[in-house]
Write an enzyme that holds these catalytic residues in place. Structure first.
Site, PDB file in Angstrom:
ATOM      1  N   TYR A 220       0.864  -1.181   0.000  1.00 52.62           N
ATOM      2  CA  TYR A 220       0.000   0.000   0.000  1.00 52.62           C
ATOM      3  C   TYR A 220       0.901   1.231   0.000  1.00 52.62           C
ATOM      4  O   TYR A 220       0.862   2.062   0.884  1.00 52.62           O
ATOM      5  CB  TYR A 220      -0.954  -0.018   1.194  1.00 52.62           C
ATOM      6  CG  TYR A 220      -2.004  -1.110   1.122  1.00 52.62           C
ATOM      7  CD1 TYR A 220      -2.400  -1.624  -0.110  1.00 52.62           C
ATOM      8  CD2 TYR A 220      -2.612  -1.621   2.272  1.00 52.62           C
ATOM      9  CE1 TYR A 220      -3.361  -2.625  -0.191  1.00 52.62           C
ATOM     10  CE2 TYR A 220      -3.582  -2.608   2.201  1.00 52.62           C
ATOM     11  CZ  TYR A 220      -3.952  -3.108   0.961  1.00 52.62           C
ATOM     12  OH  TYR A 220      -4.916  -4.084   0.887  1.00 52.62           O
TER      13      TYR A 220
HETATM   14  P1  FDA Z   1       3.371  -2.578 -10.387  1.00 60.31           P
HETATM   15  O1  FDA Z   1       3.668  -3.132 -11.719  1.00 60.31           O
HETATM   16  O2  FDA Z   1       2.917  -1.155 -10.308  1.00 60.31           O
HETATM   17  O3  FDA Z   1       4.605  -2.816  -9.436  1.00 60.31           O
HETATM   18  C1  FDA Z   1       4.619  -2.456  -8.069  1.00 60.31           C
HETATM   19  C2  FDA Z   1       6.063  -2.345  -7.577  1.00 60.31           C
HETATM   20  O4  FDA Z   1       6.742  -3.581  -7.786  1.00 60.31           O
HETATM   21  C3  FDA Z   1       6.887  -1.299  -8.325  1.00 60.31           C
HETATM   22  O5  FDA Z   1       7.865  -0.804  -7.454  1.00 60.31           O
HETATM   23  C4  FDA Z   1       7.518  -2.103  -9.426  1.00 60.31           C
HETATM   24  O6  FDA Z   1       8.678  -1.524  -9.963  1.00 60.31           O
HETATM   25  C5  FDA Z   1       7.814  -3.405  -8.722  1.00 60.31           C
HETATM   26  N1  FDA Z   1       7.771  -4.533  -9.659  1.00 60.31           N
HETATM   27  C6  FDA Z   1       6.714  -4.883 -10.447  1.00 60.31           C
HETATM   28  N2  FDA Z   1       7.018  -5.968 -11.149  1.00 60.31           N
HETATM   29  C7  FDA Z   1       8.272  -6.327 -10.812  1.00 60.31           C
HETATM   30  C8  FDA Z   1       9.134  -7.360 -11.246  1.00 60.31           C
HETATM   31  N3  FDA Z   1       8.748  -8.253 -12.151  1.00 60.31           N
HETATM   32  N4  FDA Z   1      10.389  -7.410 -10.715  1.00 60.31           N
HETATM   33  C9  FDA Z   1      10.791  -6.494  -9.803  1.00 60.31           C
HETATM   34  N5  FDA Z   1      10.006  -5.494  -9.357  1.00 60.31           N
HETATM   35  C10 FDA Z   1       8.763  -5.408  -9.867  1.00 60.31           C
HETATM   36  N6  FDA Z   1      -2.474  -5.861  -2.196  1.00 60.31           N
HETATM   37  C11 FDA Z   1      -2.730  -6.929  -1.405  1.00 60.31           C
HETATM   38  O7  FDA Z   1      -1.841  -7.421  -0.730  1.00 60.31           O
HETATM   39  N7  FDA Z   1      -3.983  -7.459  -1.372  1.00 60.31           N
HETATM   40  C12 FDA Z   1      -5.003  -6.977  -2.115  1.00 60.31           C
HETATM   41  O8  FDA Z   1      -6.121  -7.479  -2.043  1.00 60.31           O
HETATM   42  C13 FDA Z   1      -4.742  -5.856  -2.967  1.00 60.31           C
HETATM   43  N8  FDA Z   1      -5.716  -5.315  -3.744  1.00 60.31           N
HETATM   44  C14 FDA Z   1      -5.436  -4.247  -4.570  1.00 60.31           C
HETATM   45  C15 FDA Z   1      -6.443  -3.710  -5.387  1.00 60.31           C
HETATM   46  C16 FDA Z   1      -6.169  -2.627  -6.226  1.00 60.31           C
HETATM   47  C17 FDA Z   1      -7.276  -2.069  -7.096  1.00 60.31           C
HETATM   48  C18 FDA Z   1      -4.880  -2.059  -6.244  1.00 60.31           C
HETATM   49  C19 FDA Z   1      -4.573  -0.882  -7.123  1.00 60.31           C
HETATM   50  C20 FDA Z   1      -3.876  -2.604  -5.441  1.00 60.31           C
HETATM   51  C21 FDA Z   1      -4.154  -3.684  -4.595  1.00 60.31           C
HETATM   52  N9  FDA Z   1      -3.156  -4.239  -3.778  1.00 60.31           N
HETATM   53  C22 FDA Z   1      -3.453  -5.326  -2.975  1.00 60.31           C
HETATM   54  C23 FDA Z   1      -1.807  -3.676  -3.777  1.00 60.31           C
HETATM   55  C24 FDA Z   1      -0.890  -4.463  -4.698  1.00 60.31           C
HETATM   56  O9  FDA Z   1      -0.510  -5.665  -4.072  1.00 60.31           O
HETATM   57  C25 FDA Z   1       0.373  -3.649  -4.993  1.00 60.31           C
HETATM   58  O10 FDA Z   1       0.024  -2.445  -5.633  1.00 60.31           O
HETATM   59  C26 FDA Z   1       1.356  -4.443  -5.854  1.00 60.31           C
HETATM   60  O11 FDA Z   1       2.651  -3.920  -5.710  1.00 60.31           O
HETATM   61  C27 FDA Z   1       0.942  -4.418  -7.290  1.00 60.31           C
HETATM   62  O12 FDA Z   1       1.755  -5.195  -8.095  1.00 60.31           O
HETATM   63  P2  FDA Z   1       1.719  -4.896  -9.671  1.00 60.31           P
HETATM   64  O13 FDA Z   1       2.669  -5.812 -10.325  1.00 60.31           O
HETATM   65  O14 FDA Z   1       0.311  -4.876 -10.149  1.00 60.31           O
HETATM   66  O15 FDA Z   1       2.196  -3.379  -9.673  1.00 60.31           O
END
Ligand code: FDA
Length: 509
Positions: free
Chosen positions: A450
């Site tokens: 978060y």
């Molecule tokens: P994103 O791609 O934006 O990456 C997030 C971070 O991780 C960044 O710093 C990025 O650089 C890094 N990163 C991404 N991919 C990587 C990779 N392959 N290697 C290295 N670093 C990498 N959380 C939770 O625990 N339970 C929940 O139920 C929810 N629900 C939820 C709903 C909604 C609508 C949102 C917007 C967010 C959540 N979250 C959540 C939060 C979510 O777990 C958090 O935003 C994650 O970091 C998202 O991962 P993404 O890959 O989607 O994001």
């Protein structure tokens, strides 16, 4: 030539890398905007001026390796994006010249039902993972987040929790192997990366350490029939008293049962006036006939009755919790756009170790009647169960025994512009100031996934350990020290950095 032109040439010249030209997007490419915008999940970071000079959507690991090597050679930073859900947009916004590595095309999922394991590539979403598991088995699941569009790359590396957390812990607690590309372009696995890096990327955030390509996870067993309910109680219906009792039982209930609370403002059905409604939302890994007498004994204040409960498969419960309640097919889990569309959004988090007294809750309710709170929520998620049995240093995620529940505060708005943004952000900051008296202290803890830049940031990407400690101990407690040691070993020159990346030791300025 500009550094980005040299960077692109470097990608094209990289050995055995011919197919990369089809997945490199400079700002003049006609697909650039659609590729950038497709997984932006927060309108606050839509159409901002600090866009990447190049986007690469790798098809294979060698494209990831080439991007890491060439970006360093030509002075560009990297932001890695999987699902794009970062609350502060750190995966695709930066103030310095940078490249986005977007893993959207690296998203295969292989489920092995014989061994209850899966390999899931970083660009897959939780929805795709749950869907693929459900195609193979009705009695296997995975303990990760509620929103199906979240990417496994960011989510698992930052912890990751959902309705199975009390029984099975975090997503990161169920990882058994990882493929990651490090700053030298080496593809590492659990054995070759060493125990400390394997530890760091299961809760410490991947972005400080490299680019995660795939996770190997343990699948967990779920019964073929589970029970869900959503029970709303307004202030007039004694919400405060019920939440009071919930705080005393929620983390001690049978770990097959999770009851979280979503609080928001509604119009009272009785008076028509604004009120606060606490929605008790629950997954029980068992039948309604067992759940009802259990709750009548342990949490009678809720007043749960049979009509509140619905029995279904675990995968149907995923749809239910994600807000699909009209009997949709599980195919909706493959959709990468959010069910309710996008909004401007700001959130914060807290941990609670002692129940909040009624007077504390009563002081919270007026915030919901402010103009800014039309689309605001406060969510209480219970801990306990398996979370109590994992030590604080087992992974970088330190919020274990002693925490009754965590809080997420969120506010959304639809009005464009800085004025509206500032009003809503100020509202959530005031709320956060108010709750300080009732939550964890020294440090006031927060959940990495978060992401909240209010709790401290690095200096323009360059930072001292002591400056980073301001936010680092809030997310990681004493694990922050070990994270910095791992960083010092694997990325001593701090190539992988952002506003809240772990710094190597001995850096300053
Ligand atoms: P994103 O791609 O934006 O990456 C997030 C971070 O991780 C960044 O710093 C990025 O650089 C890094 N990163 C991404 N991919 C990587 C990779 N392959 N290697 C290295 N670093 C990498 N959380 C939770 O625990 N339970 C929940 O139920 C929810 N629900 C939820 C709903 C909604 C609508 C949102 C917007 C967010 C959540 N979250 C959540 C939060 C979510 O777990 C958090 O935003 C994650 O970091 C998202 O991962 P993404 O890959 O989607 O994001």
């Amino acid at each position: 030539a500009d550094s980005h032109e040299k960077f692109v040439q470097c990608l094209y010249d990289y050995p055995e890398n011919t197919s990369i030209s089809s997945v490199v997007y400079t700002q003049t490419n006609s697909s650039y905007s659609s590729v950038l915008d497709v997984s932006i999940q927060n309108l606050r970071f839509f159409n901002v001026s600090s866009k990447p000079v190049v986007i690469v959507t790798p098809l294979v690991v060698s494209h990831v390796q080439a991007t890491i090597i060439c970006a360093q050679r030509h002075g560009l930073q990297i932001r890695t994006r999987s699902g794009g859900h970062d609350y502060e947009g750190l995966s695709y916004v930066s103030g310095v010249p940078f490249v986005v590595v977007d893993l959207i095309k690296i998203r295969e999922i292989e489920v092995d039902v014989e061994n209850n394991t899966a390999w899931v590539q970083a660009g897959a979403t939780l929805g795709e993972l749950y869907y693929t598991i459900s195609q193979k088995s009705r009695t296997l699941g995975f303990p990760a987040g509620v929103c199906p569009t979240v990417g496994v790359g960011g989510h698992i590396s930052g912890g990751g929790y959902g309705f199975l957390m009390r029984k099975y812990g975090l997503a990161a607690d169920n990882v058994t192997d990882v493929h990651i590309v490090d700053v030298n372009g080496n593809l590492l696995n659990r054995k070759t990366m060493g125990d400390d890096l394997f530890w760091a990327i299961r809760g410490g955030g991947g972005a400080s350490f490299g680019i995660v390509v795939a996770w190997k996870i343990n699948l967990v067993s779920v019964p073929s029939t589970v029970t869900v309910f959503r029970v709303p109680r307004t202030l007039e219906e004694n919400a405060t008293g019920i939440i009071n009792k919930w705080q005393r039982v929620a983390n001690k209930l049978n770990e097959s049962l999770t009851i979280r609370i979503n609080m928001a403002r509604v119009n009272s059905s009785q008076s028509g006036n604004l009120t606060v409604q606490a929605q008790f939302e629950s997954l029980y890994l068992g039948r309604a006939d067992d759940l009802i007498p259990y709750l009548q004994k342990n949490f009678p204040e809720l007043g749960l009755v049979r009509e509140d409960c619905t029995e279904m498969s675990w995968i149907e419960s995923i749809l239910f919790m994600a807000g699909f309640t009209n009997g949709q097919s599980t195919d909706v889990l493959l959709n990468r756009t959010q069910l309710n569309g996008l909004s401007f959004f700001k959130a914060k988090s807290d941990y609670v170790r002692d129940p909040i007294p009624d007077v504390g809750l009563e002081g919270l309710w007026p915030f919901f009647f402010d103009d800014e709170a039309e689309n605001a929520f406060v969510q209480f998620t219970p801990y306990g169960g398996r979370m109590d049995r994992i030590s604080e240093s087992e992974t970088p995620f330190p919020h274990r025994a002693g925490n009754i529940f965590h809080i997420q505060y969120g506010v959304s708005w639809f009005e464009k512009g800085d004025v509206a943004a500032q009003r809503h952000v100020n509202w959530i900051r005031r709320l956060y100031n108010y709750t300080e008296a009732y939550v964890s202290k020294n440090p006031r803890s927060a959940y990495l996934n978060y992401r909240d830049l209010d709790i401290g940031v690095n200096n323009n990407g360059h930072t001292s350990f002591s400056q980073a400690s301001i936010w680092g101990f809030k997310y990681f407690s004493n694990n922050f020290n070990r994270l910095a040691r791992v960083k010092t070993r694997v990325d001593p020159r701090n190539f992988f950095r952002n506003e809240q990346s772990v710094p190597p030791l001995g850096t300053n300025g």
